[in-house]
Motif scaffolding. Structure first.
Motif, short mmCIF file in Angstrom:
data_model
loop_
_atom_site.label_atom_id
_atom_site.label_comp_id
_atom_site.label_asym_id
_atom_site.label_seq_id
_atom_site.Cartn_x
_atom_site.Cartn_y
_atom_site.Cartn_z
N ASP A 246 0.82 -1.21 0.00
CA ASP A 246 0.00 0.00 0.00
C ASP A 246 0.85 1.26 0.00
O ASP A 246 0.34 2.37 -0.17
CB ASP A 246 -0.95 0.00 1.20
CG ASP A 246 -0.21 -0.10 2.53
OD1 ASP A 246 1.00 -0.41 2.51
OD2 ASP A 246 -0.82 0.12 3.58
N ARG A 247 2.19 1.10 0.18
CA ARG A 247 3.11 2.24 0.19
C ARG A 247 4.08 2.22 -0.98
O ARG A 247 4.96 3.07 -1.06
CB ARG A 247 3.91 2.27 1.50
CG ARG A 247 3.05 2.47 2.74
CD ARG A 247 3.87 2.23 4.00
NE ARG A 247 3.05 2.37 5.19
CZ ARG A 247 2.93 3.48 5.90
NH1 ARG A 247 3.58 4.56 5.52
NH2 ARG A 247 2.18 3.53 6.98
N SER A 248 3.97 1.22 -1.85
CA SER A 248 4.93 1.13 -2.97
C SER A 248 4.30 0.39 -4.14
O SER A 248 3.36 -0.38 -3.98
CB SER A 248 6.20 0.38 -2.52
OG SER A 248 5.89 -0.95 -2.17
N ASP A 249 4.87 0.66 -5.32
CA ASP A 249 4.40 0.07 -6.57
C ASP A 249 5.53 -0.72 -7.21
O ASP A 249 6.65 -0.22 -7.34
CB ASP A 249 3.98 1.16 -7.56
CG ASP A 249 2.47 1.35 -7.57
OD1 ASP A 249 1.78 0.62 -6.85
OD2 ASP A 249 2.00 2.25 -8.28
N CYS A 250 5.22 -1.95 -7.65
CA CYS A 250 6.14 -2.70 -8.50
C CYS A 250 5.48 -2.78 -9.87
O CYS A 250 4.33 -3.21 -9.99
CB CYS A 250 6.38 -4.10 -7.93
SG CYS A 250 7.43 -5.12 -8.99
N ARG A 251 6.19 -2.34 -10.91
CA ARG A 251 5.60 -2.23 -12.24
C ARG A 251 6.17 -3.28 -13.19
O ARG A 251 7.34 -3.66 -13.09
CB ARG A 251 5.84 -0.84 -12.83
CG ARG A 251 5.54 0.32 -11.93
CD ARG A 251 4.09 0.42 -11.53
NE ARG A 251 3.20 0.69 -12.66
CZ ARG A 251 1.91 0.94 -12.53
NH1 ARG A 251 1.34 0.92 -11.33
NH2 ARG A 251 1.15 1.18 -13.59
N LEU A 252 5.32 -3.73 -14.11
CA LEU A 252 5.73 -4.62 -15.20
C LEU A 252 5.13 -4.10 -16.50
O LEU A 252 4.10 -3.41 -16.48
CB LEU A 252 5.25 -6.05 -14.94
CG LEU A 252 5.96 -6.85 -13.85
CD1 LEU A 252 5.31 -8.20 -13.67
CD2 LEU A 252 7.44 -7.02 -14.16
N SER A 253 5.74 -4.48 -17.61
CA SER A 253 5.19 -4.06 -18.90
C SER A 253 3.87 -4.78 -19.16
O SER A 253 3.61 -5.85 -18.62
CB SER A 253 6.19 -4.35 -20.02
OG SER A 253 6.32 -5.75 -20.22
N PHE A 254 3.07 -4.19 -20.02
CA PHE A 254 1.75 -4.74 -20.34
C PHE A 254 1.85 -6.17 -20.87
O PHE A 254 0.98 -7.01 -20.62
CB PHE A 254 1.06 -3.83 -21.37
CG PHE A 254 -0.32 -4.27 -21.76
CD1 PHE A 254 -1.38 -4.15 -20.87
CD2 PHE A 254 -0.56 -4.80 -23.02
CE1 PHE A 254 -2.65 -4.56 -21.23
CE2 PHE A 254 -1.82 -5.21 -23.39
CZ PHE A 254 -2.89 -5.09 -22.49
N ALA A 255 2.93 -6.46 -21.60
CA ALA A 255 3.09 -7.78 -22.22
C ALA A 255 3.87 -8.76 -21.35
O ALA A 255 4.15 -9.88 -21.79
CB ALA A 255 3.78 -7.63 -23.57
N ALA A 256 4.22 -8.39 -20.12
CA ALA A 256 5.01 -9.27 -19.25
C ALA A 256 4.37 -10.64 -19.03
O ALA A 256 5.08 -11.64 -18.92
CB ALA A 256 5.27 -8.58 -17.91
N PRO A 257 3.02 -10.75 -18.96
CA PRO A 257 2.43 -12.09 -18.76
C PRO A 257 2.80 -13.11 -19.83
O PRO A 257 2.85 -14.31 -19.55
CB PRO A 257 0.92 -11.81 -18.75
CG PRO A 257 0.80 -10.41 -18.26
CD PRO A 257 1.99 -9.69 -18.84
N VAL A 258 3.04 -12.67 -21.08
CA VAL A 258 3.45 -13.62 -22.12
C VAL A 258 4.98 -13.61 -22.30
O VAL A 258 5.50 -14.21 -23.25
CB VAL A 258 2.76 -13.32 -23.48
CG1 VAL A 258 1.28 -13.62 -23.38
CG2 VAL A 258 3.02 -11.89 -23.92
N GLY A 259 5.67 -12.92 -21.39
CA GLY A 259 7.13 -12.87 -21.41
C GLY A 259 7.71 -13.74 -20.33
O GLY A 259 7.48 -14.96 -20.28
N LEU A 260 8.44 -13.13 -19.41
CA LEU A 260 9.11 -13.89 -18.36
C LEU A 260 8.15 -14.54 -17.37
O LEU A 260 8.53 -15.49 -16.67
CB LEU A 260 10.08 -12.97 -17.61
CG LEU A 260 11.36 -12.59 -18.35
CD1 LEU A 260 12.11 -11.51 -17.61
CD2 LEU A 260 12.25 -13.81 -18.56
N LEU A 261 6.93 -14.05 -17.27
CA LEU A 261 5.99 -14.64 -16.34
C LEU A 261 5.37 -15.94 -16.87
O LEU A 261 4.69 -16.65 -16.13
CB LEU A 261 4.87 -13.65 -16.01
CG LEU A 261 5.29 -12.31 -15.38
CD1 LEU A 261 4.07 -11.54 -14.92
CD2 LEU A 261 6.25 -12.52 -14.21
#
Length: 843
Positions: A246-261
């Protein structure tokens, strides 16, 4: 006549003609420039940086001419870590570490970029005109030489814009890297075998309407080729909830689910087709008029007309370029049952992007063929959709997995996602690149966060690479590692100084192996005697300092002349009493007691002389010269409150390291001070630390302070600025205990919002199958990431600070007559056997 042959050779259907000047030339006269691309590391990019990367892509693509295809191809291959067990000089713990990670699976990511220049007719061809469907492919001649030169110039400009952004690195492939050699496969070999190492000739290719196989690998294709399958809105990045708070954001690219994830073997193809935008809009104008005229017959025509008008209005009002795009995920497996799970995983990944998963079983062969390096012009136009550059770029992957440091020196950490070991240089390479200006480190972590584990792991590897290590400890955190070094060096290294009633701490400041006493050594002995005489607070007259320095200098000259003289505090005391005092009285110019009271000096030093209360302290019989010892631990917990012993030990500690610092030329050295506030409580120690932090970098050294609270450092005004401002490497562990006051920590350490988000993501999403803790490492305020500290069972037993585990090790050592290495090896195997039995009983 239609080709009715059931089988064709690769040579018959192969669409590529040659590789000239690093460009791939197709038989249809299309030209492709191929690049290897590096992306920023995962979990290290902020939302603003994603926007900047998106903007860089946009600027680069805008310089390319019409009828150009940008094909970005991301390879994600499941590989296994190859251990370094064959190294001859690997240590016991190093070997245990490599065995622990041997064959550890991880997802390897490679990025290739192909920019192809084709023509209007080829851009609009459909799948029925693919080179796969033609019987013979007749090479065409390149006629537009000026267009080719203009294209190559545009590609050069594209490359410069991308490389100058600071986010991407593009390296152009040469002919050998594309086609391969007899020793090493190239891009084409890799593509036709879907493997990192195999040559294409070793694999059969079956391109059927019902199934596509490459060797034993069966392909599974999901496509995004219709606007109906796309989400209503796209963005450059999204909040990754599993690592956010609730005090910080971790960001990923929109296409990350079909990438490293997406943890399976797959290729993610991303295409942008640059048509003539003005011509596209004219075509849509005609279609809109036709739809309007037919709207009375069908409501669908009216709706389509409105969509076309909205597209054209957006293009004209915002000056956007009309392009076509296509995206697909090509996954594979040699097991049909596993392929079903992969199909579901890919569908779920696309659903996470709010896309409609479309499993394409019809066009797999055509799209696989078109994704061949250099063959993007063979892409069937009906598989693309019209959009603009900006939304299309949101489907580009923007991050890669962690990279090894290109440096011979460093430590092994682990990738926080896969657990793959990483070679990380946090000392030399950052200085070489100008990221940092010193090697000093500040380590902060509350109790139980894994501080001691990380420092043991780091120091062990520094030591094994030739570093002289001096540790100031207050909790026996390094006793196991030191005992192991003693065992391996047969007592020649691994010196552990601690105080017990049975074995009190003991030194000999007057002993050196080579009998070399430089000015620094004499001054440190003088400072030691003055501290014993005057304490830390009393003012010292210049005459007192000069006379004592002269006495020490003359005593050292006696050591060189008289080989029978045993250098130690006892003989120095006797020299003061019997020789120097007489010499003072015989001088022509008398030295008054107000200037130098030698009787008071001798009386004050009596407790440290033979028969005195502390006669053990400066008269060690072991004759250890700390200059030549590479691993030294001073355990000061038992004496930190002793006003007589602690000041002396403090000076000896700092003198030992300064002696190493100045005399060991070209040798790496490190001093690490645990729980700094206990040591910094001494004014002398604070002065030395301030001096060290400012000068140690000039002598190939580094100073490290480890503490639980930032307040421990800032309570000492002398050290506050020195430690934090002169530590370009900051290392933080789990800060969730300090969540409510992290703003204060952030301000004191000068952390950015990006670094804050990374730190607060520590240990938020740990893999339950692995035993590890995470640590954040920041370099110079510009480079930072979170890594995993994962070690073998043997290392765990050597580093542990848990009382129960330490006693278990010590009991085993006693049973084996002091052989700690064998004790650790046996205990580790016993524990692994228990784990294996538990796992087998659960299954």
């Amino acid at each position: 006549m239609r080709n009715i042959s059931k089988m064709s050779t690769l040579e018959q259907k192969f669409p590529l003609l040659a590789i000239e000047n690093g460009c791939i030339i197709s038989k249809d006269a299309d030209i492709t420039v191929a690049f290897e691309m590096e992306l920023p590391e995962l979990f290290t990019i902020t939302s603003d940086e994603y926007e900047a990367m998106h903007s860089t892509w946009y600027k680069s693509i805008k310089v390319l001419p019409n009828y150009t295809i940008v094909h970005k191809q991301d390879w994600f291959i499941m590989e296994r870590y190859e251990s370094e067990l064959r190294k001859e000089d690997i240590s016991f713990l190093g070997r245990a570490y490599e065995k622990h990670f041997n064959e550890r699976p991880f997802l390897n990511h490679s990025v290739y970029l192909f920019i192809t220049k084709t023509n209007k007719q080829k851009m609009m061809q459909q799948s029925n005109f693919s080179t796969l469907c033609r019987g013979n492919i007749l090479p065409k001649e390149i006629t537009d030489k000026e267009g080719v030169n203009a294209f190559l110039e545009a590609v050069d400009q594209f490359e410069r814009i991308m490389n100058s952004s600071g986010f991407f690195t593009l390296k152009r492939f040469d002919a050998d890297e594309i086609a391969g050699t007899s020793e090493k496969p190239g891009l084409l070999d890799r593509y036709f075998s879907l493997s990192e190492s195999n040559h294409a000739s070793l694999e059969d290719i079956r391109l059927g309407a019902d199934e596509v196989r490459i060797g034993d690998k069966i392909l599974c294709l999901h496509t995004l080729s219709d606007t109906d399958d796309l989400p209503a809105h796209v963005v450059t990045d999204y909040r990754h909830e599993r690592l956010s708070t609730d005090r910080s954001d971790c960001r990923l690219s929109f296409a990350a689910p079909v990438g490293l994830l997406l943890s399976c073997d797959h290729i993610y193809n991303q295409y942008i087709f640059i048509d003539d935008s003005a011509e596209n809009l004219k075509k849509f104008e005609r279609q809109a008029r036709n739809m309007h005229s037919l709207s009375r017959y069908s409501r669908a025509n009216q709706i389509n007309k409105e969509w076309l008008e909205e597209y054209m209005n957006t293009a004209h009002s915002k000056g956007l370029t009309s392009i076509r795009a296509h995206f697909n995920v090509l996954a594979w497996s040699d097991d049909r049952e596993q392929l079903k799970h992969i199909k579901n995983d890919v569908g779920s990944a696309l659903a996470m992007m709010e896309c409609k998963p479309r499993h394409n079983t019809i066009d797999t062969a055509t799209l696989y063929w078109a994704a061949m390096p250099g063959n993007a012009a063979d892409f069937p136009s009906e598989e693309s959709f019209y959009t603009f550059i900006e939304p299309a770029l949101c489907f580009f992957t923007a991050e890669t997995n962690y990279k090894d440091s290109l440096s011979p020196f460093g430590i092994k950490m682990a990738d926080r996602m896969s657990g793959k070991p990483l070679h990380l240089d946090i000392s030399d390479l950052p200085m070489k690149k100008g990221i940092t200006t010193n090697r000093n480190k500040f380590i902060l972590g509350p109790s139980g966060s894994g501080k001691s584990f990380f420092t043991n792991h780091m120091i062990r590897q520094y030591y094994e690479q030739g570093t002289h290590v001096l540790l100031v400890d207050t909790g026996n955190s390094y006793q196991g590692l030191c005992s192991l070094i003693q065992n391996n060096t047969k007592g020649n290294d691994g010196i552990y100084f601690t105080y017990t009633e049975e074995n009190p701490i003991s030194f000999n400041p007057f002993y050196t192996d080579d009998k070399v006493f430089d000015i620094e050594k004499e001054e440190s002995i003088c400072a030691l005697i003055l501290t014993l005489w005057k304490g830390e607070d009393k003012y010292i007259e210049k005459t007192e300092s000069n006379e004592l320095g002269t006495a020490i200098h003359n005593y050292i000259r006696m050591i060189h002349k008289d080989e029978k003289l045993i250098p130690c505090f006892n003989t120095f005391y006797e020299y003061l009493r019997d020789v120097y005092r007489v010499e003072l009285q015989s001088r022509d110019i008398k030295v008054s007691k107000d200037d130098f009271n030698i009787d008071n000096l001798l009386t004050t030093l009596t407790p440290y002389y033979r028969g005195g209360r502390y006669d053990f302290l400066l008269n060690s019989q072991q004759n250890i010269d700390l200059l030549s010892k590479r691993f030294i631990v001073f355990e000061i917990d038992a004496i930190k409150d002793n006003k007589d012993l602690f000041p002396v030990v403090t000076i000896i500690i700092m003198e030992s390291f300064i002696n190493k610092m100045r005399r060991l030329k070209g040798i790496r050295k490190m001093i690490l001070i645990e729980e700094a506030w206990k040591a910094i409580a001494s004014a002398n120690m604070a002065y030395y630390i301030k001096y060290l932090y400012k000068t140690v970098r000039k002598f190939f050294g580094e100073a490290i302070v480890v503490t639980q609270e930032v307040d421990d450092i800032i309570q000492s005004p002398i050290v506050k600025e020195s430690i934090i401002n002169n530590s370009d490497c900051k290392i933080l562990l789990d800060q969730r205990k300090y969540m409510n006051k992290f703003d204060i920590i952030q301000n004191i350490l000068g952390l950015t919002e990006k670094e804050r988000s990374q730190i607060l993501s520590i240990n938020q999403d740990l893999d339950p199958k692995r035993k590890y803790k995470e640590v954040w490492i920041g370099l110079g305020g510009t480079q930072s990431a979170v890594y995993a500290t994962e070690v073998s069972m043997e290392e765990n037993l050597a580093y542990t600070t848990e009382e129960r585990e330490k006693m278990e090790v010590m009991d085993k050592v006693e049973q084996l007559n002091g052989d700690i290495e064998t004790a650790i090896r046996q205990l580790a195997e016993q524990k692994r056997e228990i784990i294996r039995k538990e796992e087998s009983s659960q299954t």
